[in-house]
Each structure stands twice: as structure tokens, then as C-alpha cells.
Design a protein around this motif. Structure first.
Motif, PDB file in Angstrom:
ATOM      1  N   ILE A   1      13.089  -6.676   0.323  1.00 23.99           N
ATOM      2  CA  ILE A   1      13.514  -7.820   1.132  1.00 23.99           C
ATOM      3  C   ILE A   1      14.443  -7.365   2.258  1.00 23.99           C
ATOM      4  CG2 ILE A   1      14.879  -9.943   1.088  1.00 23.99           C
ATOM      5  CD1 ILE A   1      13.701 -10.443  -1.727  1.00 23.99           C
ATOM      6  N   SER A   2      15.331  -6.417   1.968  1.00 27.01           N
ATOM      7  CA  SER A   2      16.230  -5.931   3.017  1.00 27.01           C
ATOM      8  C   SER A   2      15.441  -5.287   4.156  1.00 27.01           C
ATOM      9  CB  SER A   2      17.244  -4.937   2.441  1.00 27.01           C
ATOM     10  OG  SER A   2      16.642  -3.695   2.103  1.00 27.01           O
ATOM     11  N   PHE A   3      14.328  -4.614   3.841  1.00 28.57           N
ATOM     12  CA  PHE A   3      13.512  -4.003   4.884  1.00 28.57           C
ATOM     13  C   PHE A   3      12.660  -5.037   5.616  1.00 28.57           C
ATOM     14  CE2 PHE A   3      12.906   0.808   5.140  1.00 28.57           C
ATOM     15  CZ  PHE A   3      14.257   1.034   4.978  1.00 28.57           C
ATOM     16  N   VAL A   4      12.241  -6.082   4.931  1.00 31.11           N
ATOM     17  CA  VAL A   4      11.546  -7.179   5.614  1.00 31.11           C
ATOM     18  C   VAL A   4      12.463  -7.780   6.669  1.00 31.11           C
ATOM     19  CG1 VAL A   4      10.650  -9.531   5.343  1.00 31.11           C
ATOM     20  CG2 VAL A   4       9.970  -7.754   3.726  1.00 31.11           C
ATOM     21  N   VAL A   5      13.724  -8.002   6.287  1.00 33.44           N
ATOM     22  CA  VAL A   5      14.706  -8.560   7.216  1.00 33.44           C
ATOM     23  C   VAL A   5      15.004  -7.589   8.349  1.00 33.44           C
ATOM     24  CG1 VAL A   5      17.130  -9.271   7.414  1.00 33.44           C
ATOM     25  CG2 VAL A   5      15.755 -10.085   5.501  1.00 33.44           C
ATOM     26  N   TRP A   6      15.182  -6.321   8.015  1.00 27.24           N
ATOM     27  CA  TRP A   6      15.542  -5.315   9.014  1.00 27.24           C
ATOM     28  C   TRP A   6      14.461  -5.159  10.077  1.00 27.24           C
ATOM     29  CZ3 TRP A   6      16.134   0.654   7.993  1.00 27.24           C
ATOM     30  CH2 TRP A   6      16.852   1.224   9.060  1.00 27.24           C
ATOM     31  N   PHE A   7      13.202  -5.241   9.664  1.00 24.29           N
ATOM     32  CA  PHE A   7      12.095  -5.018  10.601  1.00 24.29           C
ATOM     33  C   PHE A   7      11.331  -6.298  10.927  1.00 24.29           C
ATOM     34  CE2 PHE A   7      12.750  -0.796   8.735  1.00 24.29           C
ATOM     35  CZ  PHE A   7      12.830  -0.026   9.888  1.00 24.29           C
ATOM     36  N   ASN A   8      11.978  -7.459  10.761  1.00 27.25           N
ATOM     37  CA  ASN A   8      11.257  -8.712  11.006  1.00 27.25           C
ATOM     38  C   ASN A   8      10.944  -8.940  12.482  1.00 27.25           C
ATOM     39  OD1 ASN A   8      13.765  -9.479  12.046  1.00 27.25           O
ATOM     40  ND2 ASN A   8      14.243 -10.878  10.362  1.00 27.25           N
ATOM     41  N   HIS A   9      11.624  -8.220  13.376  1.00 28.55           N
ATOM     42  CA  HIS A   9      11.396  -8.424  14.808  1.00 28.55           C
ATOM     43  C   HIS A   9      10.188  -7.655  15.327  1.00 28.55           C
ATOM     44  CE1 HIS A   9      13.244  -4.552  14.531  1.00 28.55           C
ATOM     45  NE2 HIS A   9      13.153  -4.336  15.821  1.00 28.55           N
ATOM     46  N   ALA A  10       9.895  -6.492  14.724  1.00 28.65           N
ATOM     47  CA  ALA A  10       8.910  -5.571  15.295  1.00 28.65           C
ATOM     48  C   ALA A  10       7.521  -6.197  15.493  1.00 28.65           C
ATOM     49  CB  ALA A  10       8.826  -4.308  14.428  1.00 28.65           C
ATOM     50  N   PRO A  11       6.937  -6.841  14.470  1.00 27.94           N
ATOM     51  CA  PRO A  11       5.590  -7.392  14.670  1.00 27.94           C
ATOM     52  C   PRO A  11       5.543  -8.616  15.581  1.00 27.94           C
ATOM     53  CG  PRO A  11       6.426  -7.997  12.511  1.00 27.94           C
ATOM     54  CD  PRO A  11       7.403  -7.026  13.091  1.00 27.94           C
ATOM     55  N   LEU A  12       6.719  -9.174  15.881  1.00 27.28           N
ATOM     56  CA  LEU A  12       6.785 -10.373  16.728  1.00 27.28           C
ATOM     57  C   LEU A  12       7.350 -10.064  18.109  1.00 27.28           C
ATOM     58  CD1 LEU A  12       8.261 -12.782  14.008  1.00 27.28           C
ATOM     59  CD2 LEU A  12       5.876 -12.647  14.743  1.00 27.28           C
ATOM     60  N   MET A  13       7.526  -8.773  18.407  1.00 26.57           N
ATOM     61  CA  MET A  13       8.237  -8.389  19.614  1.00 26.57           C
ATOM     62  C   MET A  13       7.521  -8.832  20.883  1.00 26.57           C
ATOM     63  SD  MET A  13      11.205  -6.923  19.733  1.00 26.57           S
ATOM     64  CE  MET A  13      11.853  -7.912  21.054  1.00 26.57           C
ATOM     65  N   LEU A  14       6.199  -8.763  20.899  1.00 21.25           N
ATOM     66  CA  LEU A  14       5.456  -9.181  22.101  1.00 21.25           C
ATOM     67  C   LEU A  14       5.658 -10.670  22.372  1.00 21.25           C
ATOM     68  CD1 LEU A  14       2.093  -7.207  21.708  1.00 21.25           C
ATOM     69  CD2 LEU A  14       3.963  -6.756  23.317  1.00 21.25           C
ATOM     70  N   VAL A  15       5.625 -11.473  21.309  1.00 24.11           N
ATOM     71  CA  VAL A  15       5.818 -12.919  21.455  1.00 24.11           C
ATOM     72  C   VAL A  15       7.244 -13.218  21.899  1.00 24.11           C
ATOM     73  CG1 VAL A  15       5.791 -15.132  20.234  1.00 24.11           C
ATOM     74  CG2 VAL A  15       4.086 -13.377  19.688  1.00 24.11           C
ATOM     75  N   ILE A  16       8.212 -12.523  21.291  1.00 21.58           N
ATOM     76  CA  ILE A  16       9.617 -12.727  21.652  1.00 21.58           C
ATOM     77  C   ILE A  16       9.859 -12.349  23.109  1.00 21.58           C
ATOM     78  CG2 ILE A  16      11.990 -11.990  21.179  1.00 21.58           C
ATOM     79  CD1 ILE A  16      11.081 -11.508  18.253  1.00 21.58           C
ATOM     80  N   ALA A  17       9.293 -11.218  23.512  1.00 26.88           N
ATOM     81  CA  ALA A  17       9.465 -10.753  24.892  1.00 26.88           C
ATOM     82  C   ALA A  17       8.900 -11.756  25.890  1.00 26.88           C
ATOM     83  CB  ALA A  17       8.794  -9.393  25.068  1.00 26.88           C
ATOM     84  N   GLU A  18       7.763 -12.328  25.551  1.00 25.07           N
ATOM     85  CA  GLU A  18       7.145 -13.311  26.447  1.00 25.07           C
ATOM     86  C   GLU A  18       7.955 -14.605  26.470  1.00 25.07           C
ATOM     87  OE1 GLU A  18       2.898 -15.728  26.972  1.00 25.07           O
ATOM     88  OE2 GLU A  18       3.088 -14.124  25.494  1.00 25.07           O
TER      89      GLU A  18
END
Length: 491
Positions: free
Chosen positions: A27-44
Motif C-alpha cells: 500500500i505504501s508503494f501504491v501511494v508513493w507511485f500513484n502519480h506515475a500512471p496518471l501523469m499524462l492526464v495530470i499534465a494535461e
């Protein structure tokens, strides 16, 4: 049933602790890397530039180096149950901050604070070390590390679909919020479901908190020397964010951070000396001594194993795409091929721990590090003329030795000095991040071929140092509160 076999379907006793702890790490790693797969959407959504995206990725790991040291001190002092529950609960706060961010500055602050969640790994090393005997410790630590590490891959698999399920322009925010809620909820569950030691066992704590105790004057100097790369890596990260790198920091700010880093180093040296001066001024009985070289060699081994993993998983998708684009390979296909490197954590880390339990710690670590050297040397020869299947097979095999090496390192960490297991695990873990920062910096100046050869050469040098590590034999000695001596078997 062999002495190293575990019943993975048991949820009682020590197996319950193992399952609860690897899930906390997961769970700590899910939280730590929760941004990576959504980075394109976040950037847009927030109109981020490519430089700002790269900055967020760096900030996500910046705090992990010092936090692994700090968490190691805390877990030795307060115990894994309280420390892990607190880390997960507090870690949910920057997660909620990131989900609510309205601009780059708010995202950057949240990602920087999120870095300390990556230190959760250290806590479980002490917890598992308390519950499992030496003959099962390697495979237990391997399962903990390997299965927990898969949290980053799980985040990449699940979160994009979750964001789509929520839908709308705030889908990514709700997906990230859900990971924070998961961490907060599990913090409560973990606290009420585990105990620091088996019933009747003693949880040994350091006499003083703030730095590790050493048992010779030469080890004191060695310890100070081995802290230098930790601060050098922070300096390197600051340089990458300064005007000579990504221009996030002004020259004045960067200079102030550099000064702060090395003032912190000076304070760390003071703490090391202060904590050790009293007992080093008197003769130390042989049964209470340990050799700091054991810690130093494990530091370097994790630098080249986990450190190279951090660097390689960051560049491998683009490397495969650029190398084989003439075949029509898509970025998605290249990413799937590259994901095999991290996917091996599920089996290779436990495998490295099992080998250590069965065939010895030094031999297993030697084989794994030499395998890393050979694997990266062969990967340096991959080019567009290779069949993709062969390139994948070589990468897959190399990743096995890398992950197994991580398992072999932590199969030995809890067998050095029980009361300082958290601090030792924290320092070794921090060296993994030092390796990642160093190798990625090398990649920014050289070709992928030279990048892989650099790692291979480093692994070869580390393999030499591994020959000087001493196989744990006999018992560790700790002092009970009543002054009696406790003997803890290490082989």
C-alpha cells in the motif's frame, strides 16, 4: 518439509505478521507511485510543461534518502507496529494534498512530502526479522520485499482504470484520493492486528537514538565515511533542480539548500561521535562486537542492485521503443516489455532470500551481483539487429539477478545487530536510492550502451567487496532489561 519452507496459505502466527506487513509495504508503494500512471492526464489538466513533469518525478524520490535513515531510527526506538501505522496515516496527507492541487507549486510540495512514504520498506524488515528464525529469514524478507514492491506495478495497472471509472475531469483526483483513503484505513487495521514481537520475546532497542553504535574506533571513521554518499546524492538532486538543470530552483535557493545539506551532514557526524564516544572510551567485550564492514558491503550491494533497478525501469520503455521502432513497436508494447524488469520482484526477491537461507549469505550474494554484472554487460550489446524476443530474454534474466540480489542483501541485514536492524536497513535502503540517482545522472551524459556498461563495471567492483563479507555464524548477543544476556541464533 524443509526448514526454509513457509506455508503461504497460513494466516496465523508469524505468517499473519508477514502477510500484514507485505500488504502495508504494498500500500505504501501504491501511494508513493500513484502519480506515475496518471501523469499524462495530470499534465494535461494542469497545463504542465515537460520540464515540470520531470521535476515532479525527481521530487518524488528526493526525501526518500534522509527519510529511510530517520525511519530506521524511529522503528528501532518505537517498534514497527506504531511506526508503520503512523507512516501510513501521515502518508495519506500529502496524498490528499496532491489530489487537491491546483497548480504546479502545490503538486511539487505534495510530491516532495510523499517521498518519505517510500521509507516504509525499512519498517517491515525489522518486523519480519523479529518474527522469523534465521533459517527462514531470507525467504520471509524476500516475500515481504518482493510482494510489497509490486505495489508500484499495481498502481500502474489499476489507477488509470479507476480514474476512468470515476470519469470526468476529476477522475484522476478521485483515484489518487482513494489511495490515500486506503493507506489511512489500513493504518488502523495494521495497528490493531499485529504486535512487534512474538509473545514472550523482548524488543531490543538502541541505548541512544540518533545514530548507530559501532564497536571500534576504525569503524567509527568508516561509518562517517559511508554517510558522505547519502549527502552527495542530495546535493546531486539539488543540482539537477537548479538553473544548470531543470531551472526549478534559483541559484540563491540552490546554494542555500546545498549549505543546509552539508550542515545537516556536520550535525550527523556530531551525533555519530557523541553517541559512540562513551562506550568506545572503554574496552568492549568480544561477544558484543560487530564489524561495520558488514553494513558497508550491504550498502554497496544494494546500491548496485536496487539502485540499478530504479534507474533501468525509468529508461527501459524508451530504450526498447527507440531501439526497435523500425519493427513498428508501439510505446505501449515497449512499456509492457520493460515492465518485466519490475515484475520479477514477485518471484526473484523471495528466490534470492531462499538461496541465502539454503546455500549461505555470502555465496548467494556473490552469485547475484556477478549475475548483475554479466547481465548488464550483455544488455549493453542490445541493438536494432537483435530479435526482440532475444532482447526480452536477456532483460528478463538480468532482472532476475538484480531482484534476487535485493533479496540476498536483506536476507542478511537483520542478522548483524538486532537492536539496530531498523537503522541498518534504513542506511542500506538509502544507498539503493543513491544508486538510482547516480546511475540516472550517468544516463543523462552517456549513451544507453555506456549506461549499462557503467552499471556492469560497478557490479563487478561490488562483487569483489562481497568476498570480504563474513557469513553470520553462531549468535547475536543482546542485553535484556534485567542485565542478563540474550543469545539470538543467526545461522
Amino acid at each position: 518439509m524443509s526448514s526454509t519452507t513457509l506455508n503461504l496459505f497460513s494466516f496465523t502466527g508469524k505468517m499473519k505478521i508477514l502477510h500484514m506487513s507485505w500488504l502495508a509495504f504494498f500500500i505504501s508503494f501504491v501511494v508513493w507511485f500513484n502519480h506515475a500512471p496518471l501523469m499524462l492526464v495530470i499534465a494535461e489538466a494542469l497545463k504542465l510543461s515537460p520540464a515540470e513533469v520531470k521535476t515532479l518525478l525527481i521530487l518524488n524520490v528526493a526525501l526518500t534518502i534522509p527519510s529511510r535513515i530517520a525511519i530506521g531510527i524511529l522503528v528501532d526506538k518505537f517498534g514497527p507496529k506504531r511506526t508503520y501505522s503512523t507512516l501510513l496515516a501521515v502518508g495519506s496527507i500529502p496524498c490528499f494534498m496532491f489530489a487537491a492541487a491546483a497548480d504546479f507549486q502545490q503538486l511539487a510540495l505534495a510530491r516532495f512530502l510523499m517521498g518519505f512514504v517510500g521509507a516504509g520498506f525499512v519498517i517491515g524488515i525489522r518486523m519480519v526479522g523479529e518474527w522469523f528464525p534465521a533459517k527462514q529469514l531470507g525467504i520471509a524478507e524476500g516475500i515481504y520485499g518482493g510482494w510489497g514492491n509490486f505495489g508500484s506495478a499495481a498502481a500502474a495497472i489499476v489507477l488509470p482504470s479507476l480514474a476512468l471509472a470515476f470519469g470526468g475531469e476529476n477522475g484522476w483526483r478521485l483515484a489518487i484520493t482513494s489511495t490515500g483513503a486506503l493507506a489511512l484505513g489500513y493504518a488502523v487495521i495494521y495497528f490493531f492486528s499485529v504486535s512487534d514481537t512474538p509473545k514472550g520475546s523482548t524488543y531490543f532497542k538502541p541505548k541512544k537514538a540518533g545514530a548507530m553504535e559501532v564497536t571500534s574506533i576504525w569503524d567509527l571513521f568508516f561509518y562517517i565515511l559511508m554517510t558522505v554518499p547519502l549527502y552527495a546524492a542530495l546535493t546531486l538532486l539539488t543540482w539537477k533542480l537548479s538553473s544548470t538543470g531543470m531551472t526549478l530552483l534559483s541559484d540563491t535557493t540552490a546554494t542555500a539548500i546545498h549549505v543546509a545539506i552539508w550542515l545537516l551532514f556536520a550535525y550527523n557526524v556530531y551525533k555519530i561521535v557523541h553517541i559512540n564516544e562513551a562506550h568506545l572510551s572503554q574496552p568492549i567485550e568480544a561477544l558484543h562486537k560487530y564489524k561495520f564492514k558488514q553494513v558497508a558491503i550491504l550498502d554497496l550491494s544494494y546500491l548496485v542492485t536496487f539502485g540499478s533497478e530504479l534507474a533501468v525501469v525509468s529508461m527501459l520503455p524508451m530504450f526498447f521503443h527507440d531501439t526497435f521502432k523500425h519493427t513498428g513497436i508501439t510505446t505501449v508494447q515497449a512499456g509492457l516489455l520493460a515492465s518485466s524488469f519490475a515484475f520479477m520482484n514477485l518471484v526473484a526477491r523471495p528466490g534470492g532470500g531462499w538461496l541465502s537461507d539454503k546455500y549461505g549469505r555470502r555465496l548467494s550474494l556473490s552469485i547475484c551481483v556477478i549475475g548483475c554484472a554479466v547481465g548488464y554487460a550483455v544488455m549493453s550489446q542490445i541493438n536494432s539487429q537483435w530479435p526482440i524476443a532475444l532482447a526480452f530474454a536477456v532483460t528478463f534474466l538480468c532482472s532476475f539477478f538484480v531482484q534476487a540480489g535485493c533479496g540476498a542483501v536483506y536476507a542478511m541485514v537483520p542478522l548483524i545487530k538486532r537492536r539496530m536492524t531498523g537503522q541498518i536497513a534504513g542506511m542500506v535502503g538509502a544507498y539503493g536510492n543513491v544508486g538510482g540517482v547516480t546511475f540516472l545522472t550517468v544516463l543523462s551524459f552517456v549513451t544507453p550502451e555506456l549506461f549499462f556498461l557503467t552499471i556492469a563495471g560497478t557490479a563487478l567492483l561490488v562483487a569483489v567487496t562481497v568476498q570480504f563479507i563474513e557469513e553470520p555464524q553462531g549468535h547475536m548477543v543482546e542485553i535484556m532489561e534485567d542485565g542478563s544476556v540474550a543469545m539470538i541464533e543467526v545461522n
